[in-house]
Motif scaffolding. Structure first.
Motif, PDB file in Angstrom:
ATOM      1  N   UNK A  51      28.295 -52.558  -9.985  1.00  0.00           N
ATOM      2  CA  UNK A  51      28.457 -53.600  -8.975  1.00  0.00           C
ATOM      3  C   UNK A  51      29.301 -54.757  -9.504  1.00  0.00           C
ATOM      4  N   UNK A  52      29.025 -55.188 -10.743  1.00  0.00           N
ATOM      5  CA  UNK A  52      29.800 -56.291 -11.320  1.00  0.00           C
ATOM      6  C   UNK A  52      31.280 -55.917 -11.435  1.00  0.00           C
ATOM      7  N   UNK A  53      31.566 -54.722 -11.951  1.00  0.00           N
ATOM      8  CA  UNK A  53      32.965 -54.281 -12.066  1.00  0.00           C
ATOM      9  C   UNK A  53      33.631 -54.218 -10.697  1.00  0.00           C
ATOM     10  N   UNK A  54      32.926 -53.672  -9.741  1.00  0.00           N
ATOM     11  CA  UNK A  54      33.442 -53.523  -8.383  1.00  0.00           C
ATOM     12  C   UNK A  54      33.762 -54.886  -7.781  1.00  0.00           C
ATOM     13  N   UNK A  55      32.812 -55.828  -7.867  1.00  0.00           N
ATOM     14  CA  UNK A  55      33.029 -57.160  -7.304  1.00  0.00           C
ATOM     15  C   UNK A  55      34.173 -57.885  -8.011  1.00  0.00           C
ATOM     16  N   UNK A  56      34.252 -57.741  -9.330  1.00  0.00           N
ATOM     17  CA  UNK A  56      35.333 -58.390 -10.071  1.00  0.00           C
ATOM     18  C   UNK A  56      36.691 -57.814  -9.673  1.00  0.00           C
ATOM     19  N   UNK A 114      37.438 -56.463  -6.861  1.00  0.00           N
ATOM     20  CA  UNK A 114      37.722 -56.863  -5.479  1.00  0.00           C
ATOM     21  C   UNK A 114      37.934 -58.366  -5.329  1.00  0.00           C
ATOM     22  N   UNK A 115      37.802 -59.078  -6.442  1.00  0.00           N
ATOM     23  CA  UNK A 115      37.935 -60.546  -6.446  1.00  0.00           C
ATOM     24  C   UNK A 115      36.883 -61.212  -5.558  1.00  0.00           C
ATOM     25  N   UNK A 116      35.674 -60.673  -5.599  1.00  0.00           N
ATOM     26  CA  UNK A 116      34.608 -61.225  -4.765  1.00  0.00           C
ATOM     27  C   UNK A 116      33.318 -61.453  -5.560  1.00  0.00           C
ATOM     28  N   UNK A 117      33.434 -61.639  -6.869  1.00  0.00           N
ATOM     29  CA  UNK A 117      32.247 -61.840  -7.702  1.00  0.00           C
ATOM     30  C   UNK A 117      31.635 -63.202  -7.411  1.00  0.00           C
ATOM     31  N   UNK A 118      30.312 -63.267  -7.509  1.00  0.00           N
ATOM     32  CA  UNK A 118      29.582 -64.513  -7.213  1.00  0.00           C
ATOM     33  C   UNK A 118      29.835 -65.606  -8.240  1.00  0.00           C
ATOM     34  N   UNK A 119      30.086 -65.188  -9.476  1.00  0.00           N
ATOM     35  CA  UNK A 119      30.302 -66.153 -10.550  1.00  0.00           C
ATOM     36  C   UNK A 119      31.791 -66.502 -10.585  1.00  0.00           C
ATOM     37  N   UNK A 120      32.120 -67.674 -10.099  1.00  0.00           N
ATOM     38  CA  UNK A 120      33.524 -68.054  -9.910  1.00  0.00           C
ATOM     39  C   UNK A 120      34.280 -68.202 -11.234  1.00  0.00           C
ATOM     40  N   UNK A 121      33.618 -68.712 -12.271  1.00  0.00           N
ATOM     41  CA  UNK A 121      34.302 -68.850 -13.560  1.00  0.00           C
ATOM     42  C   UNK A 121      34.613 -67.476 -14.154  1.00  0.00           C
ATOM     43  N   UNK A 122      33.662 -66.564 -14.091  1.00  0.00           N
ATOM     44  CA  UNK A 122      33.894 -65.198 -14.562  1.00  0.00           C
ATOM     45  C   UNK A 122      35.015 -64.554 -13.746  1.00  0.00           C
ATOM     46  N   UNK A 123      34.977 -64.720 -12.437  1.00  0.00           N
ATOM     47  CA  UNK A 123      36.012 -64.142 -11.585  1.00  0.00           C
ATOM     48  C   UNK A 123      37.381 -64.707 -11.918  1.00  0.00           C
ATOM     49  N   UNK A 124      37.447 -66.004 -12.132  1.00  0.00           N
ATOM     50  CA  UNK A 124      38.722 -66.657 -12.454  1.00  0.00           C
ATOM     51  C   UNK A 124      39.301 -66.120 -13.759  1.00  0.00           C
ATOM     52  N   UNK A 125      38.456 -65.981 -14.783  1.00  0.00           N
ATOM     53  CA  UNK A 125      38.930 -65.443 -16.061  1.00  0.00           C
ATOM     54  C   UNK A 125      39.322 -63.973 -15.938  1.00  0.00           C
ATOM     55  N   UNK A 126      38.586 -63.207 -15.139  1.00  0.00           N
ATOM     56  CA  UNK A 126      38.904 -61.786 -14.927  1.00  0.00           C
ATOM     57  C   UNK A 126      40.313 -61.657 -14.333  1.00  0.00           C
ATOM     58  N   UNK A 177      42.716 -64.018 -14.493  1.00  0.00           N
ATOM     59  CA  UNK A 177      43.692 -64.595 -15.423  1.00  0.00           C
ATOM     60  C   UNK A 177      43.985 -63.679 -16.610  1.00  0.00           C
ATOM     61  N   UNK A 178      42.955 -63.051 -17.178  1.00  0.00           N
ATOM     62  CA  UNK A 178      43.123 -62.271 -18.410  1.00  0.00           C
ATOM     63  C   UNK A 178      43.237 -60.770 -18.177  1.00  0.00           C
ATOM     64  N   UNK A 179      42.774 -60.294 -17.022  1.00  0.00           N
ATOM     65  CA  UNK A 179      42.835 -58.867 -16.725  1.00  0.00           C
ATOM     66  C   UNK A 179      41.603 -58.119 -17.206  1.00  0.00           C
ATOM     67  N   UNK A 180      41.287 -57.053 -16.514  1.00  0.00           N
ATOM     68  CA  UNK A 180      40.101 -56.245 -16.809  1.00  0.00           C
ATOM     69  C   UNK A 180      40.116 -55.686 -18.222  1.00  0.00           C
ATOM     70  N   UNK A 181      41.302 -55.399 -18.746  1.00  0.00           N
ATOM     71  CA  UNK A 181      41.400 -54.809 -20.094  1.00  0.00           C
ATOM     72  C   UNK A 181      40.933 -55.763 -21.183  1.00  0.00           C
ATOM     73  N   UNK A 182      40.800 -57.038 -20.885  1.00  0.00           N
ATOM     74  CA  UNK A 182      40.345 -58.018 -21.866  1.00  0.00           C
ATOM     75  C   UNK A 182      38.868 -58.367 -21.720  1.00  0.00           C
ATOM     76  N   UNK A 183      38.145 -57.495 -21.030  1.00  0.00           N
ATOM     77  CA  UNK A 183      36.702 -57.645 -20.887  1.00  0.00           C
ATOM     78  C   UNK A 183      36.035 -56.342 -21.302  1.00  0.00           C
ATOM     79  N   UNK A 184      34.832 -56.467 -21.857  1.00  0.00           N
ATOM     80  CA  UNK A 184      34.035 -55.277 -22.139  1.00  0.00           C
ATOM     81  C   UNK A 184      32.693 -55.432 -21.434  1.00  0.00           C
ATOM     82  N   UNK A 185      32.191 -54.324 -20.953  1.00  0.00           N
ATOM     83  CA  UNK A 185      30.860 -54.282 -20.342  1.00  0.00           C
ATOM     84  C   UNK A 185      30.031 -53.378 -21.238  1.00  0.00           C
ATOM     85  N   UNK A 186      28.999 -53.954 -21.853  1.00  0.00           N
ATOM     86  CA  UNK A 186      28.232 -53.250 -22.881  1.00  0.00           C
ATOM     87  C   UNK A 186      26.758 -53.180 -22.510  1.00  0.00           C
TER      88      UNK A 186
END
Length: 141
Positions: free
Chosen positions: A68-73, A75-87, A89-98
Motif C-alpha cells: 500500500x505504501x509503495x502504491x500510494x507513493x 501514485x503521488x497520493x501518500x498521506x505523509x506529505x514529507x515522505x511523498x515530497x522526498x519520494x 524529488x529523489x525517486x523510488x530507487x533512492x528508497x528501501x522498504x525493509x
C-alpha cells in the motif's frame, strides 16, 4: 450421405473419474488452507538513502501495508506529505522498504497478535527513534 458427428462426441470419456474427484478435493483443500492462513505481521521501515530519513511502521498484514505504501507513493497520493515530497524529488530507487521483524505464527488461537505487534513497535522505536528530525513519522500528514 452421413452427417459427421460433433467433435466432442468423438472424444472418449475420461475413464478414471476418481482422478478428477481427487484433483477437485485437493484444490478445495488448498483454497481453504489459503483462506485460513494468517498474513505475516511485523515491523517495516522505509528508508531514504539520500538524507537518512526513515518511516517506521507495523501491521498485522505486513506485505499488504508495504505494498500500500509503495502504491500510494507511486501514485503521488501518500498521506505523509514529507515522505511523498522526498519520494518525488529523489525517486523510488533512492528508497528501501525493509522488513525489520516478523511475529511468529502461534498455535494458540487466543494469542494477541495486536498486542505483540504494539510491543515490537515500541522496541523498534527505541532502535530507530521516530520522533526525531530524521523521521517521517513525526511529519505533518
Amino acid at each position: 450421405m452421413t452427417v459427421p458427428s460433433h467433435p466432442l462426441e468423438q472424444t472418449p470419456p475420461i475413464k478414471n473419474s476418481a482422478i478428477r474427484v481427487a484433483s477437485s478435493e485437493r484444490r478445495r483443500a488448498l483454497v481453504r488452507q489459503y483462506k485460513e492462513a494468517r498474513p505475516a505481521a511485523g515491523i517495516f521501515l522505509i528508508r531514504n538513502k539520500i538524507n537518512g530519513y526513515i518511516y517506521l511502521g507495523g501491521s498485522l498484514n505486513l506485505e499488504g501495508v508495504m505494498n500500500r505504501h509503495r502504491f500510494e507513493l507511486n501514485l503521488r497520493s501518500h498521506r505523509n506529505k514529507r515522505l511523498q515530497s522526498d519520494w518525488i524529488a529523489h525517486g523510488a530507487e533512492n528508497f528501501s522498504v525493509e522488513v525489520l521483524d516478523r511475529i511468529k505464527e502461534q498455535d494458540d488461537p487466543d494469542f494477541d497478535y495486536a498486542s505483540e505487534l504494539a510491543n515490537l513497535l515500541t522496541l523498534w522505536r527505541d532502535e530507530y527513534p521516530c520522533d526525531g528530525k530524521l523521521s517521517y513519522n513525526g511529519a505533518t500528514p
